[in-house]
Design an enzyme around this catalytic site. Sequence first.
Site, PDB file in Angstrom:
ATOM      1  N   ASN B 383      49.960  38.871  36.981  1.00  0.00           N
ATOM      2  CA  ASN B 383      49.184  39.875  37.695  1.00  0.00           C
ATOM      3  C   ASN B 383      47.854  39.296  38.185  1.00  0.00           C
ATOM      4  OD1 ASN B 383      47.792  42.095  38.595  1.00  0.00           O
ATOM      5  ND2 ASN B 383      48.214  43.370  36.819  1.00  0.00           N
ATOM      6  N   ASP B 384      46.918  39.076  37.261  1.00  0.00           N
ATOM      7  CA  ASP B 384      45.588  38.628  37.656  1.00  0.00           C
ATOM      8  C   ASP B 384      45.617  37.306  38.428  1.00  0.00           C
ATOM      9  OD1 ASP B 384      44.469  40.850  36.483  1.00  0.00           O
ATOM     10  OD2 ASP B 384      44.210  39.851  34.551  1.00  0.00           O
ATOM     11  N   VAL B 385      46.576  36.427  38.084  1.00  0.00           N
ATOM     12  CA  VAL B 385      46.593  35.099  38.706  1.00  0.00           C
ATOM     13  C   VAL B 385      47.089  35.131  40.149  1.00  0.00           C
ATOM     14  CG1 VAL B 385      46.867  33.930  36.504  1.00  0.00           C
ATOM     15  CG2 VAL B 385      48.893  34.509  37.833  1.00  0.00           C
TER      16      VAL B 385
END
Lengths: 94, 457
Positions: B383-385
């Site tokens: 997600n964040d990456v």
Amino acid sequence: MAALLIPITVFLLAAFVGFELITKVPPTLHTPLMSGANAISGITIVGAILAAGTSSGTLATVLGFVAVVFATINVVGGFLVTDRMLEMFKRDDR
Amino acid sequence: MNPTLAGFLYLVAAVAFILGIKRLASPATARSGNQFASAGMLLAVVVTLVDRQIVGYGAITAGMVVGAGIGAYLARSVEMTAMPQLVAAFNGFGGGSSALVALAELTNGTGLASRTLVTIAISIFIGSLTLAGSFIAFGKLQGIIDGRSITTPGQRILDPVFAVAALAAAVAIVVSDATYTGWILAAFAAVLGVTRTLPIGGADMPVVISFLNSASGVAAAAAGFVIESNALIISGALVGASGLILTNIMVKAMNRTLGAVLFSAFGASADISLGADSEDRVARRGSPEDVAVTLAFAKRVVIVPGYGLAVAQAQHTIRELATLLEGRGVEVRYAIHPVAGRMPGHMNVLLAEADVPYDLLFDLEDINPDFPSTDVSLVVGANDVVNPLARTDSTSPIYGMPILDVDRSNLVVVVKRSLSPGYAGIDNPLFYEDNTLMLFADAKKGLSEVVSAVKEL
């Protein structure tokens, strides 16, 4: 303190060698690098053996014994698990 | 044994460690490198054992049998997903051993030189702190201790008090040469190891492990100063350097600083606001069949695995999907973010276990230029990456974090259970892009359905 100069020299030079070598390790091998390096830090086993084998008092011998157990876990476990990981890395043969 | 010969053989062992790490520069030679290093270690141990200083072998033999049994058992039985906590535990044992060696020296010797006492104090401090910190990290990663940031009131006052107490004990060791001062130092260092690791959230643990790895190296080097052994000093310096480099890589990939990880309780990160307009937007939902069609008729596919993939144990399923696609002439590659796993390079090991060839795994810098010419990016459990806010929103906490630019590919397929934000608690606009297709499913179940759908095409 002058006697500390030589070991400090060795330490610094080895640290530079370490930086040079480790920056060349590709990210794909960073986990095996970490566990392998960890096993190498188990070199304190040498100190542990000396402590366990040369101590005169009971307390020092017990400390040495536990130090040998800890260091051997670190060394044997570290190298074996690193080998287990590296064995899995395979090229695309097709 | 002749001390000169012994010293020479220790040097050979140290060179074997250096060559061993050098061979880790390529996966093709890496295994032999590890064997090189193990051989060096065996040599160092044998030299030490036949050294004439040894008077009793009983404690040594018993200790080595017990240690080797435990170590071998752990190494063989560990799941690859549990590798971070295993490394943390081994690390702790290494640090503990250094501290015990120094304590034994202090107990044993009388009238030790002040320089020896200084290094004994350093060795006890770092070793004990590494032992305690590593086992807290182990507990958090293993789920024994709450993975979230644990803070206690008064810590900001108490920690400096503990640190000063440890320093005082260290000075007492050098001045008095008394055994009990060593135990006091070990105790305060252990308390500091616990109180400094507890506030660090689970997601930051990779940094902590790398850092403690470095510390265990420094502890070994310090033990080398105590017993005047170049082999220990060289090995310790190598490990210290490797830990520092890996720490730095992780910290950069997470858009943090080492100071912020170690001294602020970010892992909790509750008060970061979510994107305000997230209610108004609609994510495009796809079925496994839709995903199968887009993948099967693509030319170039990049798979972006996140830790969610490993949690769902879907590594083998993704490999199966990739093999199917390759059979249809699709070019499949993998893009690995540095923090895709729970420690540096963790995802690579997990995929290697699933028989994914390592030359199909690409690092962030190598794959990012290729996304604009990629037909489909398949994001699984990440997600964040892949959050484009890291590039576009300078107010976002992840702004500046290196990300995989999947949003630049023609189509993005995200396999994820829900639209919920990742560990950083930040909304991900990627999910609402026009070229994004969401497959809401558990990674393993969703991918299995895609695999079946591809087979039926």
